[in-house]
Design a protein around this motif. Sequence first.
Motif, short mmCIF file in Angstrom:
data_model
loop_
_atom_site.label_atom_id
_atom_site.label_comp_id
_atom_site.label_asym_id
_atom_site.label_seq_id
_atom_site.Cartn_x
_atom_site.Cartn_y
_atom_site.Cartn_z
N GLU A 96 3.04 8.53 10.57
CA GLU A 96 2.45 7.84 9.53
C GLU A 96 1.03 7.45 9.85
OE1 GLU A 96 5.19 4.58 8.38
OE2 GLU A 96 3.34 3.55 6.84
N ALA A 97 0.20 7.53 9.07
CA ALA A 97 -1.21 7.32 9.57
C ALA A 97 -1.46 5.77 9.43
CB ALA A 97 -2.12 7.92 8.34
N ASN A 98 -2.47 5.39 10.19
CA ASN A 98 -2.61 3.99 10.53
C ASN A 98 -3.75 3.53 9.29
OD1 ASN A 98 -1.35 3.00 12.68
ND2 ASN A 98 -3.06 3.90 14.07
N ASP A 99 -4.63 4.20 8.99
CA ASP A 99 -5.66 3.70 7.70
C ASP A 99 -4.78 3.97 6.47
OD1 ASP A 99 -7.43 6.81 7.27
OD2 ASP A 99 -5.73 6.39 8.61
N CYS A 105 1.09 13.64 1.45
CA CYS A 105 2.44 12.92 1.93
C CYS A 105 2.34 11.74 2.02
CB CYS A 105 2.57 13.47 3.59
SG CYS A 105 3.93 12.84 4.61
N ILE A 106 3.32 11.05 1.45
CA ILE A 106 3.50 9.32 1.50
C ILE A 106 4.36 8.82 2.42
CG2 ILE A 106 2.98 9.34 -1.28
CD1 ILE A 106 6.04 8.95 -1.23
N ALA A 107 4.83 9.66 3.32
CA ALA A 107 5.41 9.02 4.72
C ALA A 107 6.78 8.55 4.08
CB ALA A 107 4.53 8.16 5.59
N VAL A 109 0.82 -1.21 -0.10
CA VAL A 109 0.14 0.17 0.02
C VAL A 109 1.03 1.12 -0.17
CG1 VAL A 109 -2.03 -1.17 1.27
CG2 VAL A 109 -0.09 0.09 2.49
N ILE A 110 0.44 2.24 -0.30
CA ILE A 110 1.13 3.57 -0.29
C ILE A 110 1.06 4.01 0.99
CG2 ILE A 110 1.38 5.94 -1.30
CD1 ILE A 110 0.78 4.72 -4.00
N PRO A 111 1.62 4.06 1.82
CA PRO A 111 1.35 4.88 3.08
C PRO A 111 1.00 6.44 2.98
CG PRO A 111 3.67 4.11 2.92
CD PRO A 111 3.32 4.02 1.45
#
Lengths: 279, 391, 108
Positions: free
Chosen positions: C100-103, C81-83, C29-31
């Motif tokens: 970094e987002a969880n979802d 932002c892709i972290a 996945v793209i974070p």
Amino acid sequence: MIQGKGHPKDAFLRSERLPHIWCPGCGIGIVLNAYLNALALSGIPREEVVLISGIGCTARLPGYANADSYHTTHGRSIAFATGMKIANPKLHISLISGDGDLFNIGGNHIMHAARRNIDLNVICVNNFNYGMTGGQHGSTTPAGSVTASSPYGNLEQSFNLPYMMKAMGASYVSRWTALHVRQLTRSIAKSFTVRGFSFIEVLSVCPPNFGKDNGFADAYAQMQYFREHCEIDNNADLHNAGVTFSGDRPIILGDFYHKTRPTFHDIEREIIERVRVDR
Amino acid sequence: MIVKGLIDPGKHFISGNFACAEAALIAGCRFYAGYPITPSSEILERLSSRLPMVGGHFVEMEDEIGSMAAILGAANAGLKSMTATSGPGFSLMQENIGLGMITETPCVVVNEMRSGPSTGIPTRVGQGDIMQAHWGTHGDVESISYCPNSVQEMFDLTITAFNSAEKYRQPVIMLPDQVIGHMSEKIVVKQPWEYEIVPRLTISSRKADDKLVDFSTDFSPMFLAGTGIRGNFESLTHDEMGYPSNSSAVEAKMMNHLLGKIRDHRDSIVEFEKYETDDAETLLVAYGVTSRVMERVVREGRNKGLKIGLFRPITIWPFPDREIRKLSKRVQRIIVTEINYGQYSHSVRENSDAPVEEMHFPPGAVPDPDTVLKSISKPAKQEKHRREKGK
Amino acid sequence: MAVIGFSRIRPMMYQDQITRNPVNRKHFVIPKGTVHFIPERCKACTYCWHFCPKDMLEESSAINAMGYHPPAVKEGMEDSCIACGMCETVCPEFAIYIEEANDRERAH
């Protein structure tokens, strides 16, 4: 804009001392960041980590890391670390200092530490000049470069550090720039696992001194030069891996050399076990 | 605590250098870094063989600069450490002796005095490092320097030097001259438990806000590498947290602590010996091998009816100023005899009420007592520093 | 919340695999990330906005106590932002970091 509450590295830093003394764009802060990342990756308990440095801009780095730090005299950090490591081989000693400190005034000590194969992790931040005193030329300044003390161009040949350290007997040799942070982090983490003398050269920028005098308008311009002219070659012939900013030759980076041999501590322990009579 | 592998108690016929090495082991020295130099090389050689026998570490460094730095590193890792050298090497060590001073690192530096300047006469006696032992490193320091005049004293003072280093937390200097180092004499080694050995005081734990060094007390414990203290060991002028500072107020506070811890405890450091001084009219001041010669001069002078006495400083530094001052009020003149061209005489003159004469002996030879006695018998010269020209 | 700096190595190795084994791609996945600033530490070296692969940062007009203009997210690019953590690793001042987002947004 989201105001950050605290940087994730703050626990690893003496954050009350930030902002640090380095100039805008200086690569030393990046190296500190990479070092702390590598430390976290390696899982070494921070109690066993000791940072040692000599004098200069880079030598201020240990003072910002939240670990035992030793800011010693100019060029003598390697000898100091040699004594400390021999006295207590359990310590994980990282020596982070500049090119002037390690190779100009401290050149004698570093080559003997490599020859003895003292188990130290040496990180040399090379900014190609003496930054703290105003940008004079040193043993790593590329020939022809203009500095505060070589106004007509540096007339001396510069050291090729990885080539030199391999010849001196280092167990691990690599070179990255302050821009190749991820590779640098991996190299530092690897150097923690190397038994013996490991040496990592980090090419860095010195915007107000070397950079300004040699055609780099700002810190970013020199970083951009690294981005465009660096070539990663782990099997490079180190003889030809000298650094130049002339633009006609790439700057060679890589994990150049890794070969372990018995350390000073291994052999010393063997001798002590054989001859000791105090038990 | 009894440690196996130390020199046996009893009588030994042994050289000054070997006595120094053996005494270091009794004092708890477990790390030696050095570089060979005449006349101190026997200490290095002896310890290269003896240290591994008691589980200690020995390393022959690339130069004296490295040797001094290495023993500071080892001391900070928790070992009692020592190096030995002679004039030229002592010059190289000065930079890191300063580091030991500002960071309060205990260690012992043995400097066997030979002739100078520069290489001089490497194999012969001299006493030219008296001032260097105090003022050699840049900045202000209070030196503790011991000057033995016999092999027995070389042995005993080495242990004292290690104890002072631990107690006052700074590099302590041994200043024997070449003769004492190379001379073999009878010594008596006591039982190990009869020696007082000062252990190292260390911080066991520290909260983030706790001071690293307490400038308000003279003896604060030191932090060791790898014990989780997370201290900052700083060669720059630093505050009590160990962080560097440009402030003159911080500098004053730090220096007050560094100098004060020696100045305030001067009385418990200073050692000296008086010989026939009670009714002396002429007082000789001599140290090291010169004091052995002067002892004979006093003995023979007394036989001839001269009222002559000897004052021998055992601690060259701190200077026994009060003792000299007291004696100078009673005597008619003081003659400082030393194998150099006038070093200790400066400090003696500064602290004397009586006129101070200098008697210089050229380095390279031990002075002849008869010549000394003859020149003392003559009345005092009016002109003290006259150079003999045109000869 | 995953702290980016310390988990950087993993995604990078995965990135190598993406280029070599596109078949696996659906597992990745793209974070998504959020950029945080500590403007009082910034010395405006320009690295974060020059090296951001999404080009989502710029010099702001704000001035900090040292007299520098700290960075800010470009208008309309708050969600870009892709972290990757580039700004965080290249910042010499510890003045910028990513959460970094969880979802995670599933890759197509």
